[in-house]
Design a protein around this motif. Structure first.
Motif, PDB file in Angstrom:
ATOM      1  N   ALA A 117      43.576 -21.751  72.125  1.00 33.90           N
ATOM      2  CA  ALA A 117      43.747 -20.360  71.719  1.00 33.90           C
ATOM      3  C   ALA A 117      42.626 -19.463  72.245  1.00 33.90           C
ATOM      4  CB  ALA A 117      43.801 -20.265  70.201  1.00 33.90           C
ATOM      5  N   SER A 118      43.003 -18.281  72.695  1.00 31.37           N
ATOM      6  CA  SER A 118      42.021 -17.340  73.239  1.00 31.37           C
ATOM      7  C   SER A 118      41.140 -16.734  72.143  1.00 31.37           C
ATOM      8  CB  SER A 118      42.732 -16.227  74.004  1.00 31.37           C
ATOM      9  OG  SER A 118      43.592 -15.508  73.129  1.00 31.37           O
ATOM     10  N   HIS A 119      41.566 -16.818  70.881  1.00 34.19           N
ATOM     11  CA  HIS A 119      40.789 -16.239  69.782  1.00 34.19           C
ATOM     12  C   HIS A 119      39.850 -17.259  69.112  1.00 34.19           C
ATOM     13  CE1 HIS A 119      44.278 -18.061  67.791  1.00 34.19           C
ATOM     14  NE2 HIS A 119      43.446 -18.281  66.791  1.00 34.19           N
ATOM     15  N   SER A 120      39.872 -18.500  69.554  1.00 35.71           N
ATOM     16  CA  SER A 120      39.044 -19.534  68.929  1.00 35.71           C
ATOM     17  C   SER A 120      37.567 -19.337  69.237  1.00 35.71           C
ATOM     18  CB  SER A 120      39.467 -20.928  69.403  1.00 35.71           C
ATOM     19  OG  SER A 120      40.635 -21.333  68.739  1.00 35.71           O
ATOM     20  N   VAL A 121      36.738 -19.755  68.274  1.00 34.67           N
ATOM     21  CA  VAL A 121      35.287 -19.691  68.424  1.00 34.67           C
ATOM     22  C   VAL A 121      34.712 -21.033  67.981  1.00 34.67           C
ATOM     23  CG1 VAL A 121      33.154 -18.535  67.704  1.00 34.67           C
ATOM     24  CG2 VAL A 121      35.267 -17.213  67.920  1.00 34.67           C
ATOM     25  N   MET A 122      33.810 -21.574  68.780  1.00 31.51           N
ATOM     26  CA  MET A 122      33.080 -22.782  68.406  1.00 31.51           C
ATOM     27  C   MET A 122      31.614 -22.552  68.716  1.00 31.51           C
ATOM     28  SD  MET A 122      32.260 -24.247  71.563  1.00 31.51           S
ATOM     29  CE  MET A 122      32.115 -25.991  71.469  1.00 31.51           C
ATOM     30  N   GLU A 123      30.762 -23.403  68.152  1.00 35.00           N
ATOM     31  CA  GLU A 123      29.327 -23.248  68.339  1.00 35.00           C
ATOM     32  C   GLU A 123      28.750 -24.391  69.173  1.00 35.00           C
ATOM     33  OE1 GLU A 123      28.095 -20.955  64.234  1.00 35.00           O
ATOM     34  OE2 GLU A 123      27.879 -23.146  64.301  1.00 35.00           O
ATOM     35  N   ILE A 124      27.740 -24.064  69.958  1.00 36.96           N
ATOM     36  CA  ILE A 124      26.975 -25.033  70.727  1.00 36.96           C
ATOM     37  C   ILE A 124      25.545 -24.989  70.182  1.00 36.96           C
ATOM     38  CG2 ILE A 124      26.063 -25.631  73.011  1.00 36.96           C
ATOM     39  CD1 ILE A 124      28.613 -24.085  74.111  1.00 36.96           C
ATOM     40  N   TRP A 125      25.058 -26.138  69.709  1.00 40.09           N
ATOM     41  CA  TRP A 125      23.722 -26.233  69.120  1.00 40.09           C
ATOM     42  C   TRP A 125      22.811 -26.958  70.117  1.00 40.09           C
ATOM     43  CZ3 TRP A 125      22.517 -25.758  63.507  1.00 40.09           C
ATOM     44  CH2 TRP A 125      23.502 -25.049  62.809  1.00 40.09           C
ATOM     45  N   LEU A 126      21.867 -26.225  70.690  1.00 42.63           N
ATOM     46  CA  LEU A 126      20.947 -26.757  71.680  1.00 42.63           C
ATOM     47  C   LEU A 126      19.608 -27.053  71.009  1.00 42.63           C
ATOM     48  CD1 LEU A 126      20.683 -27.255  74.785  1.00 42.63           C
ATOM     49  CD2 LEU A 126      19.664 -24.965  74.897  1.00 42.63           C
ATOM     50  N   PRO A 127      19.141 -28.319  71.015  1.00 43.43           N
ATOM     51  CA  PRO A 127      17.887 -28.670  70.332  1.00 43.43           C
ATOM     52  C   PRO A 127      16.680 -28.140  71.107  1.00 43.43           C
ATOM     53  CG  PRO A 127      18.683 -30.562  71.538  1.00 43.43           C
ATOM     54  CD  PRO A 127      19.737 -29.496  71.689  1.00 43.43           C
ATOM     55  N   LEU A 128      15.728 -27.567  70.378  1.00 42.44           N
ATOM     56  CA  LEU A 128      14.552 -26.982  71.013  1.00 42.44           C
ATOM     57  C   LEU A 128      13.268 -27.657  70.544  1.00 42.44           C
ATOM     58  CD1 LEU A 128      15.498 -23.219  70.582  1.00 42.44           C
ATOM     59  CD2 LEU A 128      15.828 -24.639  72.614  1.00 42.44           C
ATOM     60  N   ASP A 129      12.324 -27.776  71.460  1.00 40.48           N
ATOM     61  CA  ASP A 129      10.985 -28.237  71.105  1.00 40.48           C
ATOM     62  C   ASP A 129      10.261 -27.116  70.397  1.00 40.48           C
ATOM     63  OD1 ASP A 129      10.560 -30.891  71.751  1.00 40.48           O
ATOM     64  OD2 ASP A 129      10.037 -30.467  73.838  1.00 40.48           O
ATOM     65  N   ARG A 130       9.257 -27.498  69.634  1.00 41.69           N
ATOM     66  CA  ARG A 130       8.428 -26.473  68.987  1.00 41.69           C
ATOM     67  C   ARG A 130       7.745 -25.634  70.054  1.00 41.69           C
ATOM     68  NH1 ARG A 130       8.378 -27.827  63.779  1.00 41.69           N
ATOM     69  NH2 ARG A 130       8.178 -29.957  63.132  1.00 41.69           N
ATOM     70  N   LYS A 131       7.652 -24.354  69.784  1.00 44.08           N
ATOM     71  CA  LYS A 131       6.937 -23.475  70.719  1.00 44.08           C
ATOM     72  C   LYS A 131       5.463 -23.855  70.699  1.00 44.08           C
ATOM     73  CE  LYS A 131       9.868 -19.461  70.725  1.00 44.08           C
ATOM     74  NZ  LYS A 131       9.940 -18.041  70.548  1.00 44.08           N
ATOM     75  N   LYS A 132       4.873 -23.843  71.858  1.00 38.80           N
ATOM     76  CA  LYS A 132       3.457 -24.231  71.962  1.00 38.80           C
ATOM     77  C   LYS A 132       2.570 -23.036  71.754  1.00 38.80           C
ATOM     78  CE  LYS A 132       4.388 -28.198  74.809  1.00 38.80           C
ATOM     79  NZ  LYS A 132       5.712 -28.422  74.522  1.00 38.80           N
TER      80      LYS A 132
END
Length: 163
Positions: free
Chosen positions: A148-163
Motif C-alpha cells: 500500500a502507498s499509504h503504509s508507514v514503517m520505521e527503521i531503527w538505526l543503532p548509534l554509538d554514544r557521541k564522543k
C-alpha cells in the motif's frame, strides 16, 4: 531501464530503547539474495499473534551479525518475553539497551531500498553520528500493508554514544 528513486530522509526522532528480545524465522542473506526476504516473511506470517510469549502487536525485521562481505542474518519476528518456549525452527535475538535514530519509510516496500540508501549514503555521513555494532531493525504496525502507498514503517538505526 527505470531511474532509481531518490528520497531524502531525516530521523523522525532519537530513542533510547530498553533491551528486548525478538523471535521468529531467520536466514542468512547477502546483497544478491536480499530479494528472498519477502519469502521469509511469508513463512512467518501465519505465526503472528500465536508465538509463545509474544509481547504487543508490532512485527520486526532484525538485521544482525553482518560480516565484512555484506552478509547478514535477518529475522522476521515479534517481541517475546523469552526464547524458552519457541517452536522448532524459530530463533531469537536479544537487543541490548541502545540509542537509535528512527526513520520512517512511507509507501510500499518496493521503494525500501531507496530509503536505506538515503539513510546510509546521505544522512549518516553528514549527521556526525556513528553506527553502533548492534542489530538494526524495521518495526511494522499491525495494520502495515507491504503493497500500500499509504503504509508507514520505521527503521531503527543503532548509534554509538557521541564522543
Amino acid at each position: 531501464m527505470s531511474t532509481p528513486i531518490q528520497v531524502a530522509v531525516q530521523p523522525v526522532r532519537f530513542e533510547q530503547a530498553d533491551g528486548f528480545t525478538i523471535a521468529g524465522i531467520g536466514g542468512r542473506f547477502s546483497q544478491s539474495s536480499i530479494s528472498q526476504i519477502p519469502q521469509l516473511w511469508q513463512r512467518f506470517e501465519p505465526h503472528i499473534g500465536k508465538v509463545p510469549g509474544q509481547v504487543g502487536e508490532h512485527t520486526y525485521g532484525v538485521c544482525c551479525n553482518a560480516d565484512a562481505n555484506g552478509n547478514f542474518d535477518y529475522i522476521a519476528g515479534v517481541q517475546v518475553e523469552g526464547v524458552e518456549l519457541l517452536p522448532a525452527g524459530f530463533q531469537g535475538v536479544e537487543l541490548k539497551p541502545q540509542r537509535y535514530a528512527v526513520f520512517e519509510h512511507h509507501g510500499s516496500l518496493d521503494n525500501l531500498k531507496a530509503t536505506f540508501q538515503a539513510i546510509w549514503h546521505d544522512w549518516l555521513p553528514q549527521s556526525g553520528e556513528q553506527v553502533a555494532q548492534a542489530p538494526e531493525f524495521e518495526r511494522y504496525g499491525k495494520d502495515f500493508d507491504p503493497f500500500a502507498s499509504h503504509s508507514v514503517m520505521e527503521i531503527w538505526l543503532p548509534l554509538d554514544r557521541k564522543k
